[in-house]
Every structure is written in C-alpha cells, then in structure tokens.
Enzyme design. Sequence first.
Site, PDB file in Angstrom:
ATOM      1  N   SER A 144     -43.041 -55.143   2.306  1.00  0.00           N
ATOM      2  CA  SER A 144     -42.864 -53.686   2.317  1.00  0.00           C
ATOM      3  C   SER A 144     -44.013 -53.116   3.140  1.00  0.00           C
ATOM      4  O   SER A 144     -45.075 -53.746   3.254  1.00  0.00           O
ATOM      5  CB  SER A 144     -42.940 -53.144   0.890  1.00  0.00           C
ATOM      6  OG  SER A 144     -43.080 -51.735   0.908  1.00  0.00           O
ATOM      7  N   TYR A 157     -46.829 -52.854  -7.355  1.00  0.00           N
ATOM      8  CA  TYR A 157     -45.906 -53.105  -6.235  1.00  0.00           C
ATOM      9  C   TYR A 157     -46.697 -53.454  -4.964  1.00  0.00           C
ATOM     10  O   TYR A 157     -46.372 -54.430  -4.268  1.00  0.00           O
ATOM     11  CB  TYR A 157     -45.049 -51.862  -6.016  1.00  0.00           C
ATOM     12  CG  TYR A 157     -43.929 -52.028  -5.022  1.00  0.00           C
ATOM     13  CD1 TYR A 157     -42.761 -52.705  -5.370  1.00  0.00           C
ATOM     14  CD2 TYR A 157     -44.020 -51.495  -3.739  1.00  0.00           C
ATOM     15  CE1 TYR A 157     -41.716 -52.845  -4.458  1.00  0.00           C
ATOM     16  CE2 TYR A 157     -42.984 -51.627  -2.838  1.00  0.00           C
ATOM     17  CZ  TYR A 157     -41.838 -52.300  -3.193  1.00  0.00           C
ATOM     18  OH  TYR A 157     -40.806 -52.437  -2.282  1.00  0.00           O
TER      19      TYR A 157
END
Length: 254
Positions: A144, A157
Amino acid sequence: MQIFDLTGKVALVTGGNGGIGLGIAAGLAEAGATVVINGRNREKNAAALATLRETGGTASALEADLRDPAACRNLVDRVVAAQGRIDILVNNSGINFRKPPQDFTLDDWHAVIDTNLTAPFLLCQAVYPHFQEQGGGKIINIGSIAAFMGSPVGVAYAPSKGGITQMSKALAVAWAPENIQVNTIQPGWIDTPLSQGARAEIPGLEDAVIARTPAGRWGTPGDFAGAAVFLASSAADFVNGAALVIDGAYSVKA
Ligand code: NDP
C-alpha cells in the site's frame, strides 16, 4: 505477446473473491493462467468464480481463514493437490481497522499483522519448496502507499504494509538464485469494499482523493490486472525486489 502468456501456469490469489484481488485474478485468467482464489466467504467466492468464468477464465476457489497459520500452509498443499503445481502466488488478502492509535487493542493489532504480514510470510514459505522443485516461481505481494506515507488511522496497517514491502525485498535477495522473483504492488486509493468503509467513515474522503490525485479519479480493481500479469510473466524475469506504486500519481504529487 508470448512473454506475457501465462498458459499452463497455476496462480493462487488470496482475497481473490473481490476488490483488487478479483481484478488481479481476472487479469491472470485472461492471460491464460489457471486461477485459484481464496477467501473466507463462500458466497463471495461463488460470485467471483462466476465473474471469472463468464469471461472464459479457468478458476476455482478454496475457503480458508489465513489468520490460522496451519490454514496458510495447508492452502498451498490444497492448490497443488487440486492443480498439480503452483507457479504464481499473489498475497492480496488484507484488512484495516480505522481507529486512532490510542484506541487500538492488542487483538486489533494482532488481527491486522496476522492477516497482512504473517499470512503472506507463511504462504511464501509454503510455495518455496514447490518453486524450488519447478525451477522458479513468482510472488506478488500487495502492499500500500501506507508503506511509506503516514495515516492517523493506520497504526497497525502501515507497519504491516511496510513489513510486507521489506519482507519482499529480503525474499527477492534470498531466492533470486533459484529463479524466484518477489515483487510488491503498492496501491493508492482504490474503489473496493475496503475503501468503501473508509469513505463511509471519513467525511469528504471521496472528493478529497479525487482532488489530490493527478489522474483525477479513484483507482479500480481493473487497474491492477496488467501489472499483475507483467510481474507474473517471463517479461519480468529480471524484475525482483521492486515495489510498483499504482496510485494515479497520488503519492508523488508535491
Ligand atoms: P477488500 O476488502 O475488497 O478485499 C479483501 C480480501 O481479503 C477479501 O477478498 C477477503 O475475503 C480477504 N480476506 C480478509 N481477511 C482474510 C482472512 N483472514 N483470510 C482469508 N481472506 C481474507 O479489499 P481490497 O481489495 O481493497 O484490498 C486488497 C489488498 O489491497 C489488501 O491487502 C489491501 O490492504 C490492499 N490495499 C487496498 C487499498 C484500497 O484503497 N482499496 C489501498 C492500498 C492497499 P473474505 O472476506 O471472503 O475473507
């Protein structure tokens, strides 16, 4: 083009029953691969299979909860038992809990790290002996832009995505002599069930992403098909340890 042809290859796409994973699975299937998708939800698996088969793809689904280490190891055995081999692993499954860091519980932390980092690690270990025996293989890990950008609601995350990016580089170096390529794709803001949750919770996010993205739109799962085919194919045999950002130039805008 021959160098992008995946005919005869077997690909496992975790989280391939929706979102980015389904976009990748569709691309690999269109390039000729036999695709095995994984997810926990039987209905989502069935719907995704119908989509993949509609366009002529060869696809099947295996249920497994990748938070269970034994299930990760077993999943690769199940693919090989059903298809006879495995050539491509796409570690795409991922979750996030959008909470401020101070509210994050230890259980939340473990859920995100287990799903986004530990499961991919175990799956990479599980495909290794098969790739070694077959003389090579391809691993595509989904990171990401959170791997290198800060987010107030990404306390687990972000390290999970930074971790998978660095893990991929370590594996690339370790396994390159055995003709195994390990690369990462770093999505920006993509229109999927995961980001629909973010848009529901963060007022103005929908428009803010469009305003900041030079491409002027959210990404779509289909934006990942070509990159996945490239990284899974012989066209990328000398591409190893790379992190490919797919975000419409969101993260490089000054
Ligand atoms: P979705 O929520 O649409 O898909 C997530 C997938 O992961 C689902 O197929 C889900 O299947 C599967 N999954 C989740 N937990 C487990 C588990 N324990 N075991 C097995 N499968 C699991 O998300 P996206 O398509 O948006 O995300 C795909 C990847 O891309 C993720 O790694 C995400 O972090 C990353 N990403 C997404 C971005 C975005 O803007 N959308 C941006 C940057 C990165 P099931 O529910 O059936 O278990």
